[in-house]
Design a protein around this motif. Structure first.
Motif, PDB file in Angstrom:
ATOM      1  N   UNK A   1       0.852  -1.189   0.000  1.00  0.00           N
ATOM      2  CA  UNK A   1       0.000   0.000   0.000  1.00  0.00           C
ATOM      3  C   UNK A   1       0.888   1.240   0.000  1.00  0.00           C
ATOM      4  N   UNK A   2       0.599   2.181  -0.901  1.00  0.00           N
ATOM      5  CA  UNK A   2       1.378   3.418  -0.991  1.00  0.00           C
ATOM      6  C   UNK A   2       0.743   4.496  -0.122  1.00  0.00           C
ATOM      7  N   UNK A   3      -0.571   4.722  -0.296  1.00  0.00           N
ATOM      8  CA  UNK A   3      -1.276   5.644   0.587  1.00  0.00           C
ATOM      9  C   UNK A   3      -2.765   5.361   0.540  1.00  0.00           C
ATOM     10  N   UNK A   4      -3.469   5.822   1.566  1.00  0.00           N
ATOM     11  CA  UNK A   4      -4.924   5.688   1.658  1.00  0.00           C
ATOM     12  C   UNK A   4      -5.551   7.059   1.522  1.00  0.00           C
ATOM     13  N   UNK A   5      -6.763   7.108   0.948  1.00  0.00           N
ATOM     14  CA  UNK A   5      -7.474   8.364   0.714  1.00  0.00           C
ATOM     15  C   UNK A   5      -8.874   8.257   1.299  1.00  0.00           C
ATOM     16  N   UNK A   6      -9.317   9.312   1.963  1.00  0.00           N
ATOM     17  CA  UNK A   6     -10.700   9.449   2.416  1.00  0.00           C
ATOM     18  C   UNK A   6     -11.188  10.808   1.959  1.00  0.00           C
ATOM     19  N   UNK A   7     -12.388  10.867   1.336  1.00  0.00           N
ATOM     20  CA  UNK A   7     -12.904  12.117   0.780  1.00  0.00           C
ATOM     21  C   UNK A   7     -14.359  12.339   1.168  1.00  0.00           C
ATOM     22  N   UNK A   8     -14.715  13.601   1.334  1.00  0.00           N
ATOM     23  CA  UNK A   8     -16.087  14.046   1.563  1.00  0.00           C
ATOM     24  C   UNK A   8     -16.321  15.275   0.697  1.00  0.00           C
ATOM     25  N   UNK A   9     -17.544  15.510   0.249  1.00  0.00           N
ATOM     26  CA  UNK A   9     -17.874  16.771  -0.392  1.00  0.00           C
ATOM     27  C   UNK A   9     -17.975  16.717  -1.894  1.00  0.00           C
ATOM     28  N   UNK A  10     -17.797  17.886  -2.526  1.00  0.00           N
ATOM     29  CA  UNK A  10     -17.964  18.047  -3.965  1.00  0.00           C
ATOM     30  C   UNK A  10     -16.609  18.270  -4.630  1.00  0.00           C
ATOM     31  N   UNK A  11     -16.498  17.804  -5.850  1.00  0.00           N
ATOM     32  CA  UNK A  11     -15.317  18.024  -6.660  1.00  0.00           C
ATOM     33  C   UNK A  11     -15.785  18.566  -8.000  1.00  0.00           C
ATOM     34  N   UNK A  12     -15.139  19.583  -8.510  1.00  0.00           N
ATOM     35  CA  UNK A  12     -15.473  20.132  -9.821  1.00  0.00           C
ATOM     36  C   UNK A  12     -14.526  19.542 -10.845  1.00  0.00           C
ATOM     37  N   UNK A  13     -15.083  18.918 -11.867  1.00  0.00           N
ATOM     38  CA  UNK A  13     -14.301  18.335 -12.950  1.00  0.00           C
ATOM     39  C   UNK A  13     -14.600  19.108 -14.226  1.00  0.00           C
ATOM     40  N   UNK A  14     -13.596  19.352 -15.030  1.00  0.00           N
ATOM     41  CA  UNK A  14     -13.801  20.056 -16.283  1.00  0.00           C
ATOM     42  C   UNK A  14     -13.054  19.348 -17.387  1.00  0.00           C
ATOM     43  N   UNK A  15     -13.567  19.463 -18.593  1.00  0.00           N
ATOM     44  CA  UNK A  15     -12.857  18.943 -19.756  1.00  0.00           C
ATOM     45  C   UNK A  15     -13.322  17.561 -20.166  1.00  0.00           C
ATOM     46  N   UNK A  16     -12.477  16.903 -20.938  1.00  0.00           N
ATOM     47  CA  UNK A  16     -12.782  15.590 -21.481  1.00  0.00           C
ATOM     48  C   UNK A  16     -11.623  14.637 -21.206  1.00  0.00           C
ATOM     49  N   UNK A  17     -11.967  13.394 -20.988  1.00  0.00           N
ATOM     50  CA  UNK A  17     -10.987  12.328 -20.853  1.00  0.00           C
ATOM     51  C   UNK A  17     -11.040  11.539 -22.152  1.00  0.00           C
ATOM     52  N   UNK A  18      -9.913  11.401 -22.825  1.00  0.00           N
ATOM     53  CA  UNK A  18      -9.853  10.658 -24.082  1.00  0.00           C
ATOM     54  C   UNK A  18      -9.241   9.292 -23.823  1.00  0.00           C
ATOM     55  N   UNK A  19      -9.909   8.246 -24.296  1.00  0.00           N
ATOM     56  CA  UNK A  19      -9.427   6.874 -24.150  1.00  0.00           C
ATOM     57  C   UNK A  19      -8.974   6.416 -25.538  1.00  0.00           C
ATOM     58  N   UNK A  20      -7.645   6.259 -25.679  1.00  0.00           N
ATOM     59  CA  UNK A  20      -7.064   5.890 -26.968  1.00  0.00           C
ATOM     60  C   UNK A  20      -6.957   4.374 -27.079  1.00  0.00           C
ATOM     61  N   UNK A  21      -7.299   3.812 -28.236  1.00  0.00           N
ATOM     62  CA  UNK A  21      -7.119   2.365 -28.424  1.00  0.00           C
ATOM     63  C   UNK A  21      -5.642   2.038 -28.574  1.00  0.00           C
ATOM     64  N   UNK A  22      -5.286   0.817 -28.238  1.00  0.00           N
ATOM     65  CA  UNK A  22      -3.916   0.361 -28.435  1.00  0.00           C
ATOM     66  C   UNK A  22      -3.911  -0.708 -29.513  1.00  0.00           C
ATOM     67  N   UNK A  23      -2.793  -0.963 -30.068  1.00  0.00           N
ATOM     68  CA  UNK A  23      -2.683  -1.982 -31.117  1.00  0.00           C
ATOM     69  C   UNK A  23      -2.973  -1.394 -32.476  1.00  0.00           C
ATOM     70  N   UNK A  24      -3.011  -2.250 -33.475  1.00  0.00           N
ATOM     71  CA  UNK A  24      -3.256  -1.819 -34.855  1.00  0.00           C
ATOM     72  C   UNK A  24      -4.734  -1.632 -35.093  1.00  0.00           C
ATOM     73  N   UNK A  25      -5.089  -0.682 -35.993  1.00  0.00           N
ATOM     74  CA  UNK A  25      -6.516  -0.464 -36.284  1.00  0.00           C
ATOM     75  C   UNK A  25      -7.125  -1.627 -37.004  1.00  0.00           C
TER      76      UNK A  25
END
Length: 164
Positions: A140-164
């Motif tokens: 284990x590297x570290x543990x996280x505990x969260x409460x509340x709101x988070x603002x996310x902006x933008x887009x996450x792009x998922x690129x394929x791997x390997x040949x088309x």
């Protein structure tokens, strides 16, 4: 007064003049062993003192012959509104690499607000993808505990791997 309409088949030429938007718009809640008590979904563990694992696990490899990075013991409640999924063509940009890539990617549009409630997880390294695999060892590297709101902006792009 009754109204009647006739449905006609559209060929490719007719559809070429029509434009619109495609994709999926998602809103919802995801709960994984939210309260951490003994009565939980047994798929993710019971969260009792005797149980060593409690929550979901995401494992991924950075190299084909490398070790595993894991998000382990994920639990809590995630709420979001406005997550979008669509396919996007990458044929330009990215410092000239887009022209060379010239393929479709999955675009995940991040909503403006994600709400967390009692979210906990561990970031770790592991010798195997699953704790039940032979030779399993985890650091284990570290543990996280969260409460509340988070603002996310933008887009996450998922690129394929390997040949088309």
């Amino acid at each position: 007064m009754p109204v009647h309409a006739e449905l006609d088949r559209l060929d490719d030429g007719d559809l070429a003049d029509i434009s619109g938007q495609g994709g999926i718009y998602l809103s919802g809640d995801i709960s994984i062993n939210e309260n951490g008590g003994p009565i939980q979904n047994t798929y993710f563990g019971s969260c009792s003192e005797a149980e060593k694992r409690c929550g979901a696990r995401i494992a991924y490899r950075l190299k084909e012959d490398g070790g595993w990075m894991v998000l382990d013991d994920i639990r809590g409640k995630f709420s979001f509104e406005g997550l979008t999924l669509r396919v996007r063509a990458i044929d330009s940009g990215f410092g000239g690499d887009g022209t060379l890539f010239n393929r479709d990617v999955l675009e995940i549009g991040l909503p403006n607000i994600v709400r967390y409630d009692s979210v906990q997880f561990k970031l770790a390294t592991s010798s195997t993808a699953r704790p039940t695999d032979p030779g399993f060892q985890q650091t284990d590297i570290f543990s996280v505990e969260m409460q509340g709101d988070v603002v996310l902006e933008g887009n996450l792009l998922v690129f394929p791997t390997g040949n088309p």
